[in-house]
Motif scaffolding. Structure first.
Motif, PDB file in Angstrom:
ATOM      1  N   PHE A 100       0.835  -1.202   0.000  1.00  0.00           N
ATOM      2  CA  PHE A 100       0.000   0.000   0.000  1.00  0.00           C
ATOM      3  C   PHE A 100       0.864   1.244   0.000  1.00  0.00           C
ATOM      4  O   PHE A 100       2.025   1.230   0.424  1.00  0.00           O
ATOM      5  N   THR A 101       0.285   2.312  -0.506  1.00  0.00           N
ATOM      6  CA  THR A 101       0.808   3.661  -0.316  1.00  0.00           C
ATOM      7  C   THR A 101      -0.321   4.456   0.307  1.00  0.00           C
ATOM      8  O   THR A 101      -1.376   4.615  -0.324  1.00  0.00           O
ATOM      9  N   LEU A 102      -0.156   4.920   1.525  1.00  0.00           N
ATOM     10  CA  LEU A 102      -1.206   5.669   2.217  1.00  0.00           C
ATOM     11  C   LEU A 102      -0.835   7.145   2.201  1.00  0.00           C
ATOM     12  O   LEU A 102       0.121   7.572   2.850  1.00  0.00           O
ATOM     13  N   LEU A 103      -1.586   7.910   1.421  1.00  0.00           N
ATOM     14  CA  LEU A 103      -1.306   9.330   1.205  1.00  0.00           C
ATOM     15  C   LEU A 103      -1.964  10.188   2.276  1.00  0.00           C
ATOM     16  O   LEU A 103      -3.123   9.977   2.635  1.00  0.00           O
ATOM     17  N   ASN A 104      -1.195  11.154   2.760  1.00  0.00           N
ATOM     18  CA  ASN A 104      -1.733  12.095   3.734  1.00  0.00           C
ATOM     19  C   ASN A 104      -1.263  13.502   3.371  1.00  0.00           C
ATOM     20  O   ASN A 104      -0.059  13.755   3.287  1.00  0.00           O
TER      21      ASN A 104
END
Length: 242
Positions: free
Chosen positions: A184-188
């Motif tokens: 996953f890549t969790l963008l914030n």
């Protein structure tokens, strides 16, 4: 390549017509892709929710990647005079688990992140409002893809029902935990909202090109995912010509 060349020439000779054609083409293709992708996402997403089958989850991700890649191909073919300058560390890969923080200037930022991530990073997810689940196709796709969906309870609602206190945090942690078993890549977006000069002035931000950061979402993700994270990526998006 022929299509790209033709549209490029049209933009040069008749900019308004070229822009209109690009917009119409993009709208039609994205709408068609969204409708076409929504059917398998709905069926496999429902199967995943009911049975928890990994093959259903994998299929939802594959269909979503196809949808993103199709949209990226659209960017490559119908937008004129592109000049991408992309720099990434050599050791990132599409099977990793990353937290991604970025500045936020425009509604197209997320599309840019998806474009940059293609074949370089895992599927990008981001914190979103739970209310978006009621938007046809997109909202349900967010849910089936395990986007952390936040329920926002007002102070008035919590005052009337104290049991709601902290529920949004618990739900976000649960959603983050669902990502542990997959890349996953969790963008914030740490600024929490798009940058504008008016917001910058109102906040009296000490940064020249950034609003004051809100680290709550990032802290929550680190707390929920902990040692499962391979790294934190710091992305800066710049549009030199505005």
């Amino acid at each position: 390549m022929q299509l790209t060349s033709t549209i490029q020439k049209l933009h040069e000779r008749a900019p308004r017509l070229g822009k209109a054609l690009s917009l119409a083409t993009a709208t039609g293709v994205i709408t068609g892709n969204s409708i076409g992708a929504s059917i398998p996402i709905w069926f496999m997403g429902a199967a995943k929710t009911i049975t928890g089958a990994k093959i259903a989850d994998d299929t939802v991700i594959k269909v979503t990647n196809y949808w993103i890649n199709s949209n990226n191909a659209l960017i490559d073919n119908i937008l004129p005079n592109k000049d991408w300058r992309i720099n990434l560390p050599d050791d990132v890969h599409s099977k990793g688990k990353y937290l991604l923080i970025s500045n936020h200037q425009s509604w197209v930022d997320t599309s840019i992140v998806q474009y940059v991530s293609e074949k370089r990073l895992p599927l990008t997810r981001f914190f979103t409002k739970f209310e978006l689940i009621y938007i046809p196709v997109i909202g349900q796709a967010f849910y089936f893809l395990d986007f952390p969906m936040m329920r926002r309870h007002s102070k008035e609602a919590v005052a009337k029902n104290p049991a709601l206190q902290g529920k949004d945090i618990e739900e976000a942690k649960r959603a983050c935990a669902l990502l542990k078993s997959k890349p996953f890549t969790l963008l914030n977006y740490l600024e929490g909202t798009r940058f504008t000069k008016a917001k910058h002035t109102k906040q009296q931000s000490p940064y020249s090109h950034l609003l004051k950061p809100r680290a709550g979402g990032l802290a929550l993700a680190i707390n929920a995912l902990g040692e499962d994270i391979d790294g934190i990526l710091d992305m800066t998006i710049v549009y030199p010509d505005g």
